[in-house]
Design an enzyme around this catalytic site. Structure first.
Site, PDB file in Angstrom:
ATOM      1  N   SER A  20       0.860  -1.182   0.000  1.00 41.47           N
ATOM      2  CA  SER A  20       0.000   0.000   0.000  1.00 41.47           C
ATOM      3  C   SER A  20       0.898   1.234   0.000  1.00 41.47           C
ATOM      4  CB  SER A  20      -0.944  -0.037   1.202  1.00 41.47           C
ATOM      5  OG  SER A  20      -1.865   1.018   1.141  1.00 41.47           O
ATOM      6  N   HIS A  47      -3.001  -0.999  -3.133  1.00 43.87           N
ATOM      7  CA  HIS A  47      -4.147  -0.099  -2.994  1.00 43.87           C
ATOM      8  C   HIS A  47      -3.970   1.061  -3.974  1.00 43.87           C
ATOM      9  CE1 HIS A  47      -4.718  -1.564   1.421  1.00 43.87           C
ATOM     10  NE2 HIS A  47      -5.130  -2.445   0.524  1.00 43.87           N
ATOM     11  N   ASP A 139      -4.562  -4.661   6.331  1.00 42.68           N
ATOM     12  CA  ASP A 139      -4.859  -5.511   5.178  1.00 42.68           C
ATOM     13  C   ASP A 139      -3.672  -6.439   4.909  1.00 42.68           C
ATOM     14  OD1 ASP A 139      -6.197  -6.577   3.091  1.00 42.68           O
ATOM     15  OD2 ASP A 139      -5.996  -4.864   1.751  1.00 42.68           O
TER      16      ASP A 139
END
Length: 837
Positions: A20, A47, A139
């Protein structure tokens, strides 16, 4: 054959990478360390901003010779290739093929990395490798746990090397990381995993090493794994060999001897915890349709129905059984209040702790129907909580089916996918034990690959496909039952009681108390505040008060003798409410105690005392009671007085209970209102935080991409500048308004230019050229887009070939002119000499 049409390699090792914010640099470092012929397929989820196109493919392609592709739906994986998720898509793997779908959660709440890694674990099992790199949030943690439970390997970026360390730290804290290292070190570690694993029966040397490891494990953890299947043991130990880069089992045994902490990690490795809510829906549907209705229709036995879920892991299956029972009981025409007690056990203490909390990620219930989610779960932020009524049906306990005694008198026993890890001898021992635990007519539920085997006489099939079996009425032969025995460790030594602290006085109360006692009383007394805390003791009060066991508590309500507590509490409350003295009737300290005590309570009203106080005086009524007995000839009178005393005590207790109930009800209502407000505010803040965090991660990713692009553009600009300077041609770039945009160093011989002159009009520039029409020719070129070429001289006698051309962008737009000046002085001089000669 193209990559899109090629077949999937069944032995392919797949590496799932999640990143991310700050992940671009880590991804580059990771790919740079992976050789182009490693045989790995790398699947990357980052992401990304769902509203913008990504440059991630181009940026990563510059870091590796392996082909980097943006994933498309139904694309099969190939070795030595990299696949990148496109924006606004969730990516999963099924049968070696990439599947793309729109995000299942709103922006900011999605867990795309977890979804991809979990599908990787399901599809390739032990050949899966999960990697979590820099990023915010959590995540990837659940996905790594799923890969680890399937026997795959997990790697996490070292938090100190991550631009944002929240995702790596979350994975490490959850125990989901096998290897923690910098991204540049991950490539070599992945290549080490490609070494072929030994197959077949282990050698005598390897078997001796494995036996030694199991003996150390039994000694350290108290768990006997020698009856696990040899293939399971070898597979799990092989993962630890890969983690520590050890060549063989004897080397691992040597490592364990010098590192005892490795035994705890190995034991956790052996605990298979693959579970989910209503796993294998067809089995649960058959349980709901055929089994539970029969159990509920049977005559009710004393107490609730009893069920045992052996090997419950983190509790999903136990809660699923409770939910299924609730649904079945609600559908029955009989008594809908029929209760069930579910015992859920597992050898893993950490898994039991998770199960008791009853909190799971929202992704854990994504596959359930909306009706079940709404009925049995309450959302809290990014998690869901099992409803209290369901949690109260389940009792979790740490329990080893090999060593601990079983639960008995059961109506249902669920032992799914546990026996497959045990060898045949242990299975033959456990199945009669399960039959002993079930009452006749009870139900045994096994996993899809399990069967009752040699214990078929004790069970009758209810559904062979779903592995449901009824317990037959045939008794279990005594010689077939081998009860486990486990020695318990003695409990710890009792703690010593803490010495009672001396009461502290906030004000000089002794003179005040002495004066009050001299004025009105002489018996024992105590001074208390509105809460009943004793501030001062006068006289000998041991007959009426005694310290309570446990932590020291100088409170009158706790220390008072049982016979005084009710009347004392009611009288004190009345004194502090009304501000008037109260005297209670004579009270008995204990049953059959001849001593009667009257309590006289007087509020303290002194200007020097800041808080509300009361003086409680104990008056012994023994003598007066004897005189009343001798004077009374009617025993009925004594009984009437005793009855009146008890009625007064009951009335006082009732008043105290009513007052306490009202206070508790008011407090409870206030707390509930406050809790609802705080919960609502917390949900809003959590949602806002997650949305802001997601936006921040997307912006960080976009910023990294743009920064990389800027670096490339800066390098291209430097190349162009060096190219222009190396041609030794004076060049002047003008915009559409004929203002200076850029120039080469050679132009300074013709125009007096400095860096500060960028943006100045051409007409303001001083030049040595004898070319007054330069600005007019430049405007004509802008108007007609025709080239202008002239030979002009300078004031010093030099000659230049001037070319004026339109400035065209890559999009074929005219945004100014380019003027070049080529020195032709030597050619002019030669031409002049030839003409004169």
């Amino acid at each position: 054959m193209s990559a899109e049409t090629a077949e999937f390699h069944p032995s392919l090792r797949v590496v799932g990478v999640g990143a991310s914010a700050g992940g671009l640099a880590a991804l580059r470092a990771l790919l740079q360390g992976v050789p182009p012929d490693s045989g790995l397929a790398v699947v990357i989820v980052q992401h990304l901003d769902p509203t913008r196109e990504t440059m991630l493919v181009e940026l990563l392609q510059a870091a590796t010779p392996m082909p980097v592709r943006e994933a498309v739906h139904d694309m099969p994986l190939q070795p030595d290739s990299v696949y990148v998720v496109p924006p606004n898509r969730e990516m999963t793997l099924a049968q070696g093929t990439l599947r793309l779908a729109l995000p299942s959660q709103p922006r900011g709440l999605g867990m795309g990395i977890d979804i991809m890694l979990a599908s990787l674990a399901r599809d390739v099992g032990e050949r899966a490798v999960g990697i979590v790199l820099s990023g915010m949030g959590s995540d990837g943690t659940l996905g790594l746990q799923a890969i680890k439970l399937q026997g795959g390997l997990t790697l996490v970026q070292q938090p100190e090397t991550a631009a944002f360390d929240a995702m790596p730290r979350s994975a490490i804290a959850a125990g989901a990381a096998d290897i923690v290292c910098a991204p540049e070190a991950m490539g070599p570690r992945l290549c080490e995993l490609q070494l072929p694993q030994p197959s077949g029966e282990p050698s005598s040397r390897d078997q001796a090493a494995l036996d030694e490891v199991l003996a150390l494990l039994r000694q350290q953890c108290g768990r006997d794994l020698s009856q696990y299947k040899l293939s399971t043991l070898n597979r799990r130990v092989a993962r630890r060999l890969a983690v520590h880069s050890l060549p063989n089992l004897p080397a691992y045994a040597e490592f364990v001897r010098h590192n005892p902490q490795e035994l705890a990690l190995l034991f956790q490795e052996m605990l298979i915890g693959v579970t989910s809510f209503f796993r294998d829906p067809a089995v649960w549907q058959e349980l709901l349709d055929t089994v539970l209705p029969v159990l509920l229709a049977q005559p009710a036995t004393p107490g609730p129905m009893r069920a045992w879920v052996a090997g419950c892991s983190t509790g999903e299956e136990a809660y699923s059984l409770a939910m299924a029972f609730s649904e079945a009981a609600a559908a029955q025409p009989g008594d809908p209040t029929r209760a069930i007690q579910i015992f859920a056990s597992d050898v893993n203490a950490e898994a039991i702790a998770v199960a008791r909390r009853g909190r799971y990620p929202a992704a854990a219930v994504a596959e359930l129907s909306p009706e079940r989610r709404a009925r049995f779960f309450s959302p809290e932020g990014g998690e869901v909580v099992v409803e209290k009524a369901i949690r109260e049906m389940v009792l979790f306990a740490q329990h080893d089916v090999i060593l601990d005694p079983p639960f008995t008198r059961l109506d249902l026993l669920s032992c799914r996918n546990l026996l497959i890890y045990f060898d045949a001898r242990l299975q033959r021992r456990l199945l009669p034990l399960f039959a002993y635990s079930l009452r006749p007519g009870g139900v045994l539920l096994l996993g899809s690959s399990e069967t009752v085997g040699s214990a078929k006489d004790l069970f009758e099939p209810a559904s062979v496909r779903s592995r449901l079996f009824w317990r037959s009425v045939r008794p279990v032969p005594g010689q077939a039952i081998e009860f486990p025995m486990l020695k318990r460790t003695p409990s710890g030594a009792a703690r010593l009681e803490m010495p009672l602290p001396k009461p502290t006085l906030d004000t000089p109360l002794q003179p005040l108390v002495s004066q009050l006692l001299l004025d009105e009383f002489s018996p024992p007394a105590v001074l208390v505040n509105a809460q009943g805390d004793i501030l001062y003791i006068s006289g000998r009060t041991g007959r009426y008060l005694e310290p309570a066991s446990g932590k020291a508590n100088w409170n009158l309500h706790v220390m008072a003798r049982p016979g005084l507590r009710a009347q004392l509490a009611a009288a004190l409350r009345q004194v502090f409410l009304d501000g008037l003295p109260v005297t209670t009737p004579a009270l008995r300290l204990q049953e059959e105690d001849p001593v009667l005590v009257a309590l006289s309570i007087k509020p303290v009203k002194e200007a020097s005392v800041a808080q509300a106080l009361a003086l409680v005086v104990f008056q012994d009524q023994t003598a007066a009671r004897k005189r009343r007995r001798s004077a009374s000839a009617q025993p009925e009178g004594a009984g009437t007085a005793e009855l009146a005393r008890w009625q007064d005590e009951v009335r006082a207790l009732r008043q105290e209970m009513v007052a306490s109930a009202e206070e508790l009800q008011a407090t409870n209502e206030e707390l509930q209102a406050t809790n609802e407000e705080l919960q609502s505010a917390n949900e809003e803040l959590t949602t806002s935080k997650e949305e802001a965090q997601s936006m921040n991660e997307e912006l960080q990713t976009l910023n990294s991409e743009l920064q990389s692009k800027l670096d490339d553009l800066a390098l291209a600009q430097s190349d162009m500048q060096n190219l222009l300077n190396s041609t030794d041609i004076a060049t002047l770039f003008l915009d559409g308004a004929l203002r200076v945009r850029r120039y080469t160093e050679q132009i300074t011989r013709l125009f007096h230019l400095r860096p500060a002159d960028i943006g100045r009009p051409l007409s303001d520039l001083a030049t040595t050229l004898v070319y007054p029409q330069l600005e007019d020719d430049a405007r004509e070129t802008l108007r007609s887009l025709n080239f202008v070429e002239k030979q002009v001289s300078t004031q010093s006698g030099q000659w230049y070939q001037v070319r004026i051309k339109p400035y065209r962008t890559v999009a074929n737009l005219i945004q100014g002119v380019v003027i070049t000046f080529i020195d032709i002085t030597a050619a002019k001089e030669l031409e002049a000499r030839l003409r004169s000669g």
